[in-house]
Design an enzyme around this catalytic site. Sequence first.
Site, PDB file in Angstrom:
ATOM      1  N   GLU A  95      48.494  41.136  44.323  1.00 36.26           N
ATOM      2  CA  GLU A  95      48.431  39.834  44.969  1.00 36.26           C
ATOM      3  C   GLU A  95      49.340  38.835  44.264  1.00 36.26           C
ATOM      4  O   GLU A  95      49.568  38.924  43.049  1.00 36.26           O
ATOM      5  CB  GLU A  95      46.991  39.314  44.958  1.00 36.26           C
ATOM      6  CG  GLU A  95      46.075  40.202  45.780  1.00 36.26           C
ATOM      7  CD  GLU A  95      44.659  39.664  45.879  1.00 36.26           C
ATOM      8  OE1 GLU A  95      44.099  39.722  46.979  1.00 36.26           O
ATOM      9  OE2 GLU A  95      44.103  39.202  44.873  1.00 36.26           O
ATOM     10  N   CYS A 339      42.685  31.391  39.267  1.00 41.58           N
ATOM     11  CA  CYS A 339      42.888  32.142  38.022  1.00 41.58           C
ATOM     12  C   CYS A 339      41.798  33.179  37.864  1.00 41.58           C
ATOM     13  O   CYS A 339      40.618  32.876  38.003  1.00 41.58           O
ATOM     14  CB  CYS A 339      42.775  31.215  36.816  1.00 41.58           C
ATOM     15  SG  CYS A 339      44.151  30.134  36.640  1.00 41.58           S
TER      16      CYS A 339
HETATM   17  N1  SAH Z   1      46.604  38.366  31.338  1.00 42.10           N
HETATM   18  C1  SAH Z   1      47.091  37.062  31.122  1.00 42.10           C
HETATM   19  C2  SAH Z   1      47.559  36.375  32.374  1.00 42.10           C
HETATM   20  C3  SAH Z   1      46.762  36.603  33.626  1.00 42.10           C
HETATM   21  S1  SAH Z   1      45.191  35.819  33.680  1.00 42.10           S
HETATM   22  C4  SAH Z   1      46.053  36.222  30.394  1.00 42.10           C
HETATM   23  O1  SAH Z   1      44.912  36.646  30.301  1.00 42.10           O
HETATM   24  O2  SAH Z   1      46.418  35.169  29.894  1.00 42.10           O
HETATM   25  C5  SAH Z   1      45.671  34.112  33.914  1.00 42.10           C
HETATM   26  C6  SAH Z   1      44.675  33.117  33.341  1.00 42.10           C
HETATM   27  O3  SAH Z   1      43.460  33.121  34.088  1.00 42.10           O
HETATM   28  C7  SAH Z   1      44.292  33.388  31.908  1.00 42.10           C
HETATM   29  O4  SAH Z   1      44.280  32.196  31.166  1.00 42.10           O
HETATM   30  C8  SAH Z   1      42.888  33.922  32.053  1.00 42.10           C
HETATM   31  O5  SAH Z   1      42.136  33.799  30.880  1.00 42.10           O
HETATM   32  C9  SAH Z   1      42.378  33.083  33.183  1.00 42.10           C
HETATM   33  N2  SAH Z   1      41.188  33.585  33.850  1.00 42.10           N
HETATM   34  C10 SAH Z   1      40.801  34.861  34.003  1.00 42.10           C
HETATM   35  N3  SAH Z   1      39.642  34.936  34.693  1.00 42.10           N
HETATM   36  C11 SAH Z   1      39.303  33.661  34.995  1.00 42.10           C
HETATM   37  C12 SAH Z   1      38.239  33.072  35.731  1.00 42.10           C
HETATM   38  N4  SAH Z   1      37.290  33.817  36.280  1.00 42.10           N
HETATM   39  N5  SAH Z   1      38.218  31.730  35.847  1.00 42.10           N
HETATM   40  C13 SAH Z   1      39.194  30.968  35.294  1.00 42.10           C
HETATM   41  N6  SAH Z   1      40.229  31.458  34.604  1.00 42.10           N
HETATM   42  C14 SAH Z   1      40.280  32.794  34.456  1.00 42.10           C
END
Ligand code: SAH
Length: 346
Positions: A95, A339
């Site tokens: 996605e 996110c």
């Molecule tokens: N793998 C990388 C980038 C992809 S995730 C990372 O973890 O940084 C992108 C962002 O979304 C990251 O900051 C992650 O911690 C956040 N994220 C993941 N699950 C989430 C959720 N359920 N709610 C809000 N942010 C979330």
Amino acid sequence: MINTKPSIFDLDFKDVFEFIKNEKEPDYRAEQIWKGLYHNLYSDAESYSNLPRRLINKLSERYSFSNLTPLEQINAKDGQTIKFLFQLSDQKTIETVLMYYNKRCSLCISTQVGCAMGCTFCATGQMGFLRHLSSGEIVEQVIFFARYLSKNRQILTNIVLMGMGEPFHNYRATIEAIDRLNDQSGFNFGARRFTISTVGIIPMIKKFALENRQINLAVSLHAADNDLRSALIPVNRKYPLQELMDVCKFYVSTTKRRISFEWALIDGINDDIKQAELLTQLISGLLCHVNLILLNPTNKSHHKPSDGKKAVAFKNFLIQKGVPCSIRLRRGIEIRAGCGQLAARR
Ligand code: SAH
Ligand code: SF4
């Protein structure tokens, strides 16, 4: 249908040049091909009216111009967030999310199918790891949306590597893709308009710092003590907080660039003032910015977002301690485009 031809978006300019040499064509043909792909955004070999027929046939015989098949487009009610589900040549799906903000237009791209890091609160982590994306598959997400926007004379202003996957677990393809999109004679997308978000793969942050690139870096922190961080982010056991903070400091001192920290506020878990205080101790004196976001819901997690008042109290505490901080707008939650919500379900 499974596409077995290599993707033309997996090629660097030097690979295109080699192809041209092998075809015994003049050097300037390589530039014509490159411009067609990254400037004119051609979606097939037939679009090259400036190439000889023989070369057009050769290009379409050898390479696929489209390895991403859009299966589904979902628009959020706000009209400002659009999510696409793409099928890759091996039928796996990813996605990608487009977000409009006033005059800005930001694209959130994926670097892997699934993710191996297993963060408990993240839908991508919950689906497990299927495979890395190739540099071409990362590039093609951007080119797809550049074409999509160009129909309305719009352009991308920012690209964030915050979709499915951990970019620093797929370092080479990620950096190659950014370099290809950054190429001034092609797509020419400025390095400063990219942001890589990492869960905190220490050796790769170090490598990235030493390469001294202009790309922005965000580190997903979410907890300021090892016990809590390891419970939320299993890879913290391998790359614990103190070492992670050391490499973040190394990044800032080496590149002189500001680093961002991501913090998803989870009700009753990491949203109390004690965590805020530990966080200020961890990052005190560092050139940084903290992005707070209310946790987005995911299927396999019972965690809930903090309430707005707690989020504001957390933010105010950081600001009062001199830490630049903002609460990020939540977008596309009802279409699962926020996110950590990307999981390519069908
Ligand atoms: N793998 C990388 C980038 C992809 S995730 C990372 O973890 O940084 C992108 C962002 O979304 C990251 O900051 C992650 O911690 C956040 N994220 C993941 N699950 C989430 C959720 N359920 N709610 C809000 N942010 C979330
Ligand atoms: Fe992977 Fe990032 Fe999700 Fe963690 S938050 S599982 S690292 S995509």
